[in-house]
Enzyme design. Structure first.
Site, mmCIF file in Angstrom:
data_model
loop_
_atom_site.group_PDB
_atom_site.id
_atom_site.type_symbol
_atom_site.label_atom_id
_atom_site.label_comp_id
_atom_site.label_asym_id
_atom_site.label_seq_id
_atom_site.Cartn_x
_atom_site.Cartn_y
_atom_site.Cartn_z
ATOM 1 N N HIS A 168 18.489 31.453 -2.371
ATOM 2 C CA HIS A 168 17.066 31.051 -1.887
ATOM 3 C C HIS A 168 17.260 31.358 -0.446
ATOM 4 C CE1 HIS A 168 13.071 29.239 -1.656
ATOM 5 N NE2 HIS A 168 13.546 28.964 -0.458
ATOM 6 N N CYS A 169 16.247 32.362 0.148
ATOM 7 C CA CYS A 169 16.436 32.941 1.414
ATOM 8 C C CYS A 169 15.224 32.234 2.147
ATOM 9 C CB CYS A 169 16.391 34.205 1.543
ATOM 10 S SG CYS A 169 16.629 35.050 3.256
ATOM 11 N N PRO A 170 15.278 31.166 3.068
ATOM 12 C CA PRO A 170 14.081 30.613 3.730
ATOM 13 C C PRO A 170 13.770 31.737 4.734
ATOM 14 C CG PRO A 170 16.202 29.828 4.477
ATOM 15 C CD PRO A 170 16.648 30.736 3.551
ATOM 16 N N GLY A 173 11.072 33.562 2.510
ATOM 17 C CA GLY A 173 10.438 32.813 2.047
ATOM 18 C C GLY A 173 10.042 32.667 0.384
#
Length: 388
Positions: A168-170, A173
């Site tokens: 999961h890449c913030p 997003g």
């Protein structure tokens, strides 16, 4: 006269999907709920490129070549396109099991494991699956009520099982999975090239300015980004400190973005995901070989980056159900001279037939009973004429 009219409201599947996601444009855009760092990414890219195009590119295009801003614009547009494609797409979310499917899976698990005595821990819910003559375990997800496919994992941030889950890449997003990994890789690759490009030509810009009046003299003559007093327009000398600021931003960004690109290039060459690399799925104590690798770097890169893209199984814009809602509607009452349509007459006749008609004896009241006390009976007009 008000009439209740039934109207049907269309409900699409994205409105009822579980998980922690945000949908826009009637389900066409799908993102995670935590989008603050994504906006920071947009600000850094747009801000740095805007300063570069507004100030340094004009000077470099005149002094060196007009192709410098053209190539920078191509890199910028490609990086933005891949970023938005990664952020706004479905990463490969697997739908959760329906209640009937979940009950069937529970019955199947109980039939396989048998009755567990009270106080004992039940055995793990795992299925064995063979891929390229190697056993791969399929784990059960207690949230989605399904056995996850190979290489899938449950994202704790988005609360969804994602097929070929990478991470999961913030910064984008969204989750990075099977359906958007290639766009994520192209994004960080193009962003690395763009950062190196801006960093290099910012140094060239400062060097060209320093050759004319010297580096220290350039800094002394540039107190900031204020416009010159003569023309009211920011001179090239008054923008050098801003260029130094861009150089610092690109310098610190360069290490993280280029390092991330190199790491994912290594994973693509091995046909491996970040989740598998962190867990050590194929490099543990058992030294189990990666069953998904073709043993060839070119084949692995072609499969990950150029293979067919599977369609989304969510069907976000599909119609789930139709809810009926009633709303009052005003209608004008027509006069006796207005002719009613055949459809209205048919409905009126049908309603009259369905209602019970009272008998004549119960509805008709004798004239004597309707007379009040003290009144004399008035003979009917026809009777008087007959007597005369």
């Amino acid at each position: 006269m008000s009439v209740m009219v039934a109207r049907k409201k269309v409900v699409r599947k994205w409105e009822k999907l579980p998980g922690r996601n945000t949908f826009c444009c009637d389900g066409r855009i799908m993102m995670a709920r935590q989008k603050g760092i994504f906006y920071l990414t947009l600000f850094l890219i747009l801000g740095t490129c805007a300063l570069f195009f507004a100030f340094e590119c004009r000077y470099l295009a005149v002094q060196l070549s007009p192709a410098i801003p053209v190539f920078a614009a191509v890199l910028f547009l490609f990086a933005m396109a891949t970023l938005l494609r990664t952020s706004f797409s479905d990463p490969g979310v697997i739908p959760r099991a329906l209640p009937d499917e979940a009950a069937f899976i529970e019955m199947e698990i109980e039939a396989t494991n048998g009755t567990v005595p009270q106080g004992q821990r039940p055995p793990p819910r795992i299925k064995n699956f063979q891929i390229n003559n190697q056993i791969v375990k399929l784990k059960y997800c207690y949230t989605c009520k399904i056995f996850r496919p190979p290489r899938a994992s449950h994202c704790s941030i988005c609360d969804n099982c994602v097929e070929r889950f990478d991470h999961h890449c913030p910064w984008v997003g969204n989750c990075v999975g099977k359906r958007n990994y290639r766009y994520f890789y192209l994004f960080i690759l193009s962003l690395s090239l763009l950062t190196i490009y801006i960093f290099t030509f910012n140094i060239v810009y400062v060097a060209l300015k320093s050759l004319k009046i010297g580096f220290l003299n350039t800094l002394k003559e540039t107190p900031g980004t204020y416009p010159s007093t003569c023309t009211g327009v920011a001179s090239p000398e008054s923008l050098t400190l801003l260029t130094v600021l861009e150089v610092l931003i690109c310098f610190f960004t360069l290490w993280s973005v280029v390092g991330l690109t190199g790491f994912h290039t290594f994973l693509v060459a091995l046909n491996q995901t970040t989740n598998e690399d962190i867990k050590g799925s194929w490099t543990g104590k058992n030294r189990v070989q990666n069953p998904y690798s073709h043993g060839n770097i070119v084949k692995n890169c072609c499969e990950v980056l150029c293979g067919p893209l599977p369609p989304s199984v969510l069907d976000r814009r599909g119609i789930l159900q139709q809810e009926e809602s009633t709303a009052p509607e005003e209608s004008c009452q027509r006069g006796p001279s207005t002719a009613q349509g055949s459809g209205g007459q048919a409905e009126a006749e049908q309603k009259d037939r369905s209602l019970p008609h009272p008998s004549a004896s119960s509805t008709e009241v004798p004239a004597e009973k309707r007379q009040t006390s003290g009144e004399l009976p008035v003979p009917p007009q026809d009777t008087g004429q007959a007597e005369h």
